[in-house]
Design a protein around this motif. Structure first.
Motif, short mmCIF file in Angstrom:
data_model
loop_
_atom_site.label_atom_id
_atom_site.label_comp_id
_atom_site.label_asym_id
_atom_site.label_seq_id
_atom_site.Cartn_x
_atom_site.Cartn_y
_atom_site.Cartn_z
N CYS A 135 0.86 -1.19 0.00
CA CYS A 135 0.00 0.00 0.00
C CYS A 135 0.90 1.25 0.00
O CYS A 135 1.80 1.35 0.83
N HIS A 137 0.23 4.06 0.98
CA HIS A 137 -0.06 4.93 2.13
C HIS A 137 0.56 4.40 3.41
O HIS A 137 1.26 5.12 4.11
N CYS A 138 0.30 3.11 3.71
CA CYS A 138 0.75 2.59 5.01
C CYS A 138 1.83 1.52 4.87
O CYS A 138 2.40 1.09 5.86
N CYS A 147 -5.78 -3.09 3.64
CA CYS A 147 -5.24 -2.48 4.85
C CYS A 147 -6.23 -1.48 5.44
O CYS A 147 -6.06 -1.00 6.55
N CYS A 149 -6.88 1.48 4.09
CA CYS A 149 -6.64 2.84 3.60
C CYS A 149 -7.65 3.13 2.49
O CYS A 149 -7.94 2.27 1.68
ZN LIG Z 1 -2.68 1.11 3.57
#
Ligand SMILES: [Zn+2]
Ligand SMILES: [Zn+2]
Length: 169
Positions: A135, A137-138, A147, A149
């Protein structure tokens, strides 16, 4: 692996069989790392064509590298061919770039195999064709599930940029 070529150096058509293994050191190359838990198999021969010695061999084995998407460590089979021109040269002459010069009557082929590997390694290796990667983002491994997001959310780093642009307006 060191090959004694003394028996074929003066014999047109003479041939020495290559059948053994070479241990390669870990290699970092073009952003990837490649390591070898097991020696690489080398099967082929070195023959005398009257002008030089021709090394032809097939190298097979496995390497450890990282999935280009999720960075997981993966084992990948490798197979590449060697086709090299070897010239005995202790007379200080210069030779073509694509000729390998050796001293004496023994040829150390470990470096030749390592170079052959580098000529053939490349591209992206994936743990599986449809690896979903991480991901952005994370950093979660998306192969192990969502996840949570929101994929529409702007990355915080971009959000900061958006703020700056707004302030400049
Ligand atoms: Zn994520
Ligand atoms: Zn992967």
């Amino acid at each position: 692996m060191t090959i004694d070529v003394s028996a074929i150096l003066k014999e047109l058509g003479g041939k020495v069989t290559l059948n053994g293994t070479v241990c390669l050191n870990d290699i970092g190359f073009l952003g990837g790392t490649y390591s070898f838990k097991e020696p690489v198999n080398v099967l082929g021969d070195i023959s005398n064509n009257g002008k030089s010695l021709i090394l032809r061999a097939k190298c097979t084995g496995t390497m450890l590298t990282q999935c280009a998407r999720c960075m997981k460590e993966i084992t990948v089979p490798i197979a590449f061919k060697l086709d090299e021109n070897l010239v005995q040269g202790d007379d200080g002459n210069s030779y073509d770039e694509d000729v390998i010069v050796f001293d004496g009557t023994a040829i150390e082929i470990d470096g030749i195999v390592a170079d052959g590997f580098l000529m053939n390694v490349g591209g992206k290796y994936l743990c599986r064709e449809d690896c979903r990667g991480l991901c952005p983002h994370c950093g979660a491994d998306l192969n192990e599930g969502e996840c949570g997001c929101d994929s529409d959310t702007i990355d915080p780093r971009w959000a900061a940029l958006v703020d700056i642009m707004k302030n400049n307006e």
